[in-house]
Design an enzyme around this catalytic site. Structure first.
Site, PDB file in Angstrom:
ATOM      1  N   LYS A  14       0.654  -1.260  -0.120  1.00  0.00           N
ATOM      2  CA  LYS A  14      -0.121   0.028  -0.008  1.00  0.00           C
ATOM      3  C   LYS A  14       0.846   1.206  -0.005  1.00  0.00           C
ATOM      4  O   LYS A  14       0.630   2.174  -0.607  1.00  0.00           O
ATOM      5  CB  LYS A  14      -0.869   0.053   1.250  1.00  0.00           C
ATOM      6  CG  LYS A  14      -1.887  -0.923   1.428  1.00  0.00           C
ATOM      7  CD  LYS A  14      -2.939  -0.881   2.609  1.00  0.00           C
ATOM      8  CE  LYS A  14      -2.298  -0.995   3.540  1.00  0.00           C
ATOM      9  NZ  LYS A  14      -1.529  -2.236   4.200  1.00  0.00           N
ATOM     10  N   ARG A  89      -9.400   0.243   9.986  1.00  0.00           N
ATOM     11  CA  ARG A  89      -8.539  -1.125  10.046  1.00  0.00           C
ATOM     12  C   ARG A  89      -9.421  -2.081  10.804  1.00  0.00           C
ATOM     13  O   ARG A  89      -9.173  -3.265  10.929  1.00  0.00           O
ATOM     14  CB  ARG A  89      -7.649  -0.923  11.313  1.00  0.00           C
ATOM     15  CG  ARG A  89      -6.085  -0.568  10.595  1.00  0.00           C
ATOM     16  CD  ARG A  89      -5.205  -1.676  10.840  1.00  0.00           C
ATOM     17  NE  ARG A  89      -3.824  -1.628  10.627  1.00  0.00           N
ATOM     18  CZ  ARG A  89      -2.786  -0.963  10.284  1.00  0.00           C
ATOM     19  NH1 ARG A  89      -3.024   0.079   9.797  1.00  0.00           N
ATOM     20  NH2 ARG A  89      -1.417  -1.299  10.354  1.00  0.00           N
ATOM     21  N   ARG A 124      12.411  -5.237   3.910  1.00  0.00           N
ATOM     22  CA  ARG A 124      11.769  -3.992   3.504  1.00  0.00           C
ATOM     23  C   ARG A 124      12.651  -2.910   4.406  1.00  0.00           C
ATOM     24  O   ARG A 124      13.096  -3.185   5.594  1.00  0.00           O
ATOM     25  CB  ARG A 124      10.386  -3.973   4.205  1.00  0.00           C
ATOM     26  CG  ARG A 124       9.662  -2.553   4.060  1.00  0.00           C
ATOM     27  CD  ARG A 124       8.239  -2.512   3.939  1.00  0.00           C
ATOM     28  NE  ARG A 124       7.698  -2.497   5.296  1.00  0.00           N
ATOM     29  CZ  ARG A 124       6.427  -2.407   5.437  1.00  0.00           C
ATOM     30  NH1 ARG A 124       5.557  -2.058   4.527  1.00  0.00           N
ATOM     31  NH2 ARG A 124       5.672  -2.370   6.854  1.00  0.00           N
ATOM     32  N   ARG A 157      11.713  -0.874  10.127  1.00  0.00           N
ATOM     33  CA  ARG A 157      10.921  -0.647  11.151  1.00  0.00           C
ATOM     34  C   ARG A 157      10.967  -1.745  12.299  1.00  0.00           C
ATOM     35  O   ARG A 157      10.959  -2.989  11.770  1.00  0.00           O
ATOM     36  CB  ARG A 157       9.403  -0.510  10.605  1.00  0.00           C
ATOM     37  CG  ARG A 157       9.036   0.494   9.923  1.00  0.00           C
ATOM     38  CD  ARG A 157       7.862   0.726   9.098  1.00  0.00           C
ATOM     39  NE  ARG A 157       6.656  -0.066   9.916  1.00  0.00           N
ATOM     40  CZ  ARG A 157       5.557  -0.009   9.475  1.00  0.00           C
ATOM     41  NH1 ARG A 157       5.225   0.467   8.249  1.00  0.00           N
ATOM     42  NH2 ARG A 157       4.561  -0.739  10.138  1.00  0.00           N
ATOM     43  N   ARG A 168       0.822  -9.081  12.967  1.00  0.00           N
ATOM     44  CA  ARG A 168      -0.013  -8.138  12.356  1.00  0.00           C
ATOM     45  C   ARG A 168      -0.712  -8.622  11.390  1.00  0.00           C
ATOM     46  O   ARG A 168      -1.808  -8.079  11.206  1.00  0.00           O
ATOM     47  CB  ARG A 168       1.141  -6.919  11.697  1.00  0.00           C
ATOM     48  CG  ARG A 168       1.875  -6.345  12.591  1.00  0.00           C
ATOM     49  CD  ARG A 168       3.084  -5.678  12.302  1.00  0.00           C
ATOM     50  NE  ARG A 168       2.787  -4.472  11.215  1.00  0.00           N
ATOM     51  CZ  ARG A 168       3.707  -4.101  10.219  1.00  0.00           C
ATOM     52  NH1 ARG A 168       4.837  -4.773  10.321  1.00  0.00           N
ATOM     53  NH2 ARG A 168       3.430  -3.270   9.468  1.00  0.00           N
TER      54      ARG A 168
END
Ligand code: AMP
Length: 213
Positions: A14, A89, A124, A157, A168
């Protein structure tokens, strides 16, 4: 006026899509995760409250996040549209959003299978300053570990470790699936699905034609 909601699991892509769309459409990318990370970095009262919740991959309370979002979408730069990423969410947040913004025009769901996401998250890297997203294997920056956009050193992160990613994804599956159904049932909103297999520049080109027609 194009008011877009991006849906999709954490790590589905996203943020990457939003980064390209915001430049192409010239509307802001509003990420609730980025807003929260800013509070944590600045050690504000909210930041101190949410730090460990975020580090564990759990959801922050609806009250905190909804108040924060309301403030942000009312800013001048969002008058001609915005790309909302990370909110809603859960179904409660979707219903709250309906009260704050009555003219959501499009929902874009980014679909990526969980096993692909888990592999991707380990590599990432994100820019702590401008939130640009990279991948050391599939989408490296031009200079190793340096953001192409603003020159800041990239970071991983804290919630991108395998265990936290699994949590998550678990939270996502439980809470966001009803949100998908909620938006699919709304006639006034156009629902688009983008697959992880599609070429991102082609996807962005199609949306450009669609939204600027
Ligand atoms: P993200 O950058 O969207 O993956 O968000 C990172 C973390 O911020 C999430 O794991 C949650 O802890 C928190 N967060 C972001 N958006 C929301 C939201 N809409 N509701 C609750 N928590 C959120």
């Amino acid at each position: 006026m194009t008011n877009i909601i991006l849906l999709g699991a954490p790590g589905a892509g996203k943020g990457t899509l939003a980064g390209k769309l915001k430049t192409t459409l010239n509307i802001p990318h509003i990420s609730t995760g980025d807003l929260l990370r800013e509070e944590v970095a600045n050690e504000t009262e909210i930041g101190l409250k949410v730090k460990s919740i975020m580090a564990n991959g759990e959801l922050v309370s609806d009250d905190i996040i909804t108040a924060m979002l309301k403030n942000r979408v009312q800013k001048d730069d969002a008058k001609n549209g915005f790309i909302l990423d990370g909110y809603p969410r859960n179904l409660e947040q979707a219903k709250e959003l309906d009260k704050i913004i009555t003219n959501i025009t499009d929902v874009i769901e980014v679909y990526t299978p969980f096993d692909v996401i888990i592999d991707r998250m380990a590599t990432r890297r994100t820019c702590p300053k401008c939130s640009a997203v990279y991948n050391t294997v599939t989408m490296p920056p031009k200079t190793e570990n340096i953001c192409d956009v603003c020159g800041t050193e990239l970071t991983q992160r804290k919630d991108d470790t395998r265990e936290v990613v699994a949590e998550r994804l678990n939270v996502y599956e439980k809470t966001t699936t009803p949100v998908i159904d909620f938006y699919k049932s709304k006639d006034a909103i156009t629902y688009h699905t983008v697959s992880y297999k599609e070429d991102l520049d082609v996807v962005v080109g199609k949306f450009k034609d669609l939204f600027q027609a």
